[in-house]
Design an enzyme around this catalytic site. Sequence first.
Site, mmCIF file in Angstrom:
data_model
loop_
_atom_site.group_PDB
_atom_site.id
_atom_site.type_symbol
_atom_site.label_atom_id
_atom_site.label_comp_id
_atom_site.label_asym_id
_atom_site.label_seq_id
_atom_site.Cartn_x
_atom_site.Cartn_y
_atom_site.Cartn_z
ATOM 1 N N ALA A 33 -5.448 -14.047 1.832
ATOM 2 C CA ALA A 33 -5.165 -12.845 1.055
ATOM 3 C C ALA A 33 -3.867 -12.213 1.505
ATOM 4 O O ALA A 33 -3.355 -12.532 2.583
ATOM 5 C CB ALA A 33 -6.305 -11.846 1.230
ATOM 6 N N ASN A 34 -3.332 -11.328 0.665
ATOM 7 C CA ASN A 34 -2.208 -10.485 1.062
ATOM 8 C C ASN A 34 -2.750 -9.224 1.728
ATOM 9 O O ASN A 34 -3.886 -8.836 1.473
ATOM 10 C CB ASN A 34 -1.411 -10.050 -0.173
ATOM 11 C CG ASN A 34 -0.553 -11.150 -0.725
ATOM 12 O OD1 ASN A 34 -1.024 -12.249 -0.954
ATOM 13 N ND2 ASN A 34 0.700 -10.847 -0.962
ATOM 14 N N ARG A 35 -1.917 -8.558 2.484
ATOM 15 C CA ARG A 35 -2.258 -7.234 2.993
ATOM 16 C C ARG A 35 -2.038 -6.226 1.890
ATOM 17 O O ARG A 35 -0.931 -6.093 1.375
ATOM 18 C CB ARG A 35 -1.303 -6.852 4.128
ATOM 19 C CG ARG A 35 -1.753 -7.272 5.467
ATOM 20 C CD ARG A 35 -0.835 -6.682 6.535
ATOM 21 N NE ARG A 35 -0.681 -7.654 7.599
ATOM 22 C CZ ARG A 35 -1.627 -7.942 8.478
ATOM 23 N NH1 ARG A 35 -2.791 -7.328 8.421
ATOM 24 N NH2 ARG A 35 -1.423 -8.851 9.401
ATOM 25 N N ALA A 101 -2.023 -13.027 -4.459
ATOM 26 C CA ALA A 101 -1.719 -14.181 -3.607
ATOM 27 C C ALA A 101 -0.880 -15.173 -4.423
ATOM 28 O O ALA A 101 -1.252 -15.547 -5.531
ATOM 29 C CB ALA A 101 -3.009 -14.849 -3.142
#
Length: 224
Positions: A33-35, A101
């Site tokens: 995942a992205n932050r 993502a």
Amino acid sequence: VEAALADGPLKGKHVLVTSGPTHEPIDPVRYIANRSSGAQGTAIARSLAALGADVTFVTGPADVPPPLGVKVVKVQTARQMKDAVDAALPADAAVFAAAVADWRVANASGSKMKKDGSGNAPALEFTENPDILASVSQMKKGRPKLVVGFAAETDDVQANATAKRKRKGCDWIVANDVSPATGIMGGNENAVTIISDEGAESWPRLTKDQVAAKIAAKIAEALA
Ligand code: CTP
Ligand code: CA
């Protein structure tokens, strides 16, 4: 609910907002995942609703709860987010605040991957996700009148964001510098530059709620 009934400059306008990260499974118990806390996208959706907009809020698994008074569509992956966006159209405006993502795991496993005792780590293969912002920006029929993208950059913020706006075909890019030294990532504040065909407009460092209110007001002005 109160916000959805609000009278304001966006009354009768449908605005779509994406927010939060996407989660791309590796196996049933793991993901990449992205932050993204979802805080800025959530604040924008809340501000749009407060101006009377009918808001569809498509959100990945965010840290903050979705706002009241909007239609919430919860998704996990980028592909689910794209399907939800396509299903929510048409819209008068669309704001793509999600940290999607860029890649998903091509060889994701349907069952939990186990250590085999050899000490070898599994090899993940990646494949590119659909670009939701670009696909909506480049719609031939039924494109929202205003398409707003985001660009979180760590280097050459304005140049990267200007190129990104051209490449994607959106009307505005909300650019910000998320290099660790700024402390923006994960915090309550944001310092953004809005890039449009009129050039670049930089706002001072404000709370995310204040940035949201200003973006919503600018959207109301553009749709008026
Ligand atoms: N975006 C999207 N779908 C994707 C990737 C990004 O809708 N698959 C949207 C984001 O919500 C954001 C904008 O595109 O509004 C820019 O995202 P960003 O990650 O900065 O752009 P990318 O084209 O993915 O470029 P980069 O290589 O810098 O990550
Ligand atoms: Ca990206």
